[in-house]
Design a protein around this motif. Sequence first.
Motif, PDB file in Angstrom:
ATOM      1  N   ALA A 168       4.784 -36.982  18.896  1.00 23.47           N
ATOM      2  CA  ALA A 168       5.334 -38.538  19.336  1.00 23.47           C
ATOM      3  C   ALA A 168       4.807 -39.151  18.220  1.00 23.47           C
ATOM      4  N   GLU A 172       8.090 -41.301  16.979  1.00 22.56           N
ATOM      5  CA  GLU A 172       8.108 -42.939  16.942  1.00 22.56           C
ATOM      6  C   GLU A 172       8.219 -43.584  15.797  1.00 22.56           C
ATOM      7  N   HIS A 173       7.772 -43.021  14.639  1.00 22.46           N
ATOM      8  CA  HIS A 173       7.682 -43.529  13.448  1.00 22.46           C
ATOM      9  C   HIS A 173       9.348 -43.410  13.030  1.00 22.46           C
ATOM     10  N   ALA A 175      11.741 -43.166  14.829  1.00 28.23           N
ATOM     11  CA  ALA A 175      12.792 -44.055  15.707  1.00 28.23           C
ATOM     12  C   ALA A 175      12.696 -45.488  15.220  1.00 28.23           C
ATOM     13  N   ASP A 176      11.307 -45.847  14.764  1.00 27.17           N
ATOM     14  CA  ASP A 176      11.306 -47.352  14.378  1.00 27.17           C
ATOM     15  C   ASP A 176      12.124 -47.499  12.867  1.00 27.17           C
ATOM     16  N   ALA A 204       9.525 -36.427  23.010  1.00 29.24           N
ATOM     17  CA  ALA A 204       9.650 -37.842  22.122  1.00 29.24           C
ATOM     18  C   ALA A 204      10.940 -38.282  21.863  1.00 29.24           C
ATOM     19  N   HIS A 208      13.375 -41.688  23.182  1.00 33.08           N
ATOM     20  CA  HIS A 208      14.295 -42.601  22.251  1.00 33.08           C
ATOM     21  C   HIS A 208      15.543 -42.496  21.775  1.00 33.08           C
TER      22      HIS A 208
END
Length: 332
Positions: A168, A172-173, A175-176, A204, A208
């Motif tokens: 995750a 998430e990195h 996705a950002d 994860a 997203h």
Amino acid sequence: MADIARQLGISKAAVSYALNGQPGVAADTRERVLAVAQDLGWHPSASARALTGSELRVIGLALSRPTDAFAVDSFFFRFLAGVESVLVERGWSLLLRVVGDNTDLEVETYRRWWGEGRIDGVIVVDERHHDERIAAIEAMELPAVLCGGPRKDVRMPCLWTDQAGDGALVVEHLADLAHRRIAHISGPRIFAHERARQRGVRAAAARHGMEVITLEGSYAAADADKLTRRLVQQGEPPTALIFGNDHMSVAGLRTLRELEIAVPEQISVVSWDDSPLTTAVDPPLTALARDTQGYGRQAAEALLDLVAGRHRGRIAVPRSALRVRSSTAIAP
């Protein structure tokens, strides 16, 4: 013992108590006995201690990995450094063998060591899917700690890593940074941790709304090269690549440079392992930093506790941290 007793004018029983750290002898007498023993170059006999049922103060570790892969895998060197740091502090030793890609030979090695009275316990690494080593080791009644799990169906203590949480962090990195199509080049799925990592990345990514391509590699540079070429030369290449370890990520970065694909402008690159390799390349690689040496310390401490009669159950390894460097950027 007779030589020391005669030299100091005390009984052999007192010498035995002093040498074995047992009560029943005064502190100053113990110091005199140990001083004379040191002068005589005396060390405890492992075979004699085995016959009396005493601890040998030796733990075993057999690695069923190909020797060429082990030679370039920085994870194990850092892990072993952590194990040894605990053993040195406590006066224990490590019996290490690299047996090649052969789990049957690993089990046979443990059976022989245990049967010959050469070890007090073992650390089991690289948990496999449907791992037959665990039942075999438990059947021997050999004290062991598993670097894997968490599993409720085993008696041995487990040191488990939140692989889903690590996945995750990476996703998430990305996705950002607006990545929507990524690829995960993992290690072999025979390893339980690689299966858990793949599940963590996919879960994860699903949260997203990202697409994930998963490919299985062998941790070798040649595999990283081949799989990277396959991914970037297809119709719609991913905008980010996640590699299973530092060795693969460096090899993949080199392949991208050969193909004249700019990192991170065209493709971002992330390594699942952080090591000096990830900062020795251009651009430095974004990577998951784990305290691998601390992991080795935890494993050794858990095993020594087990030998001493303290079963610590399922032990969570500290969470990883993402070291963001210049190999990742906003998706093109």
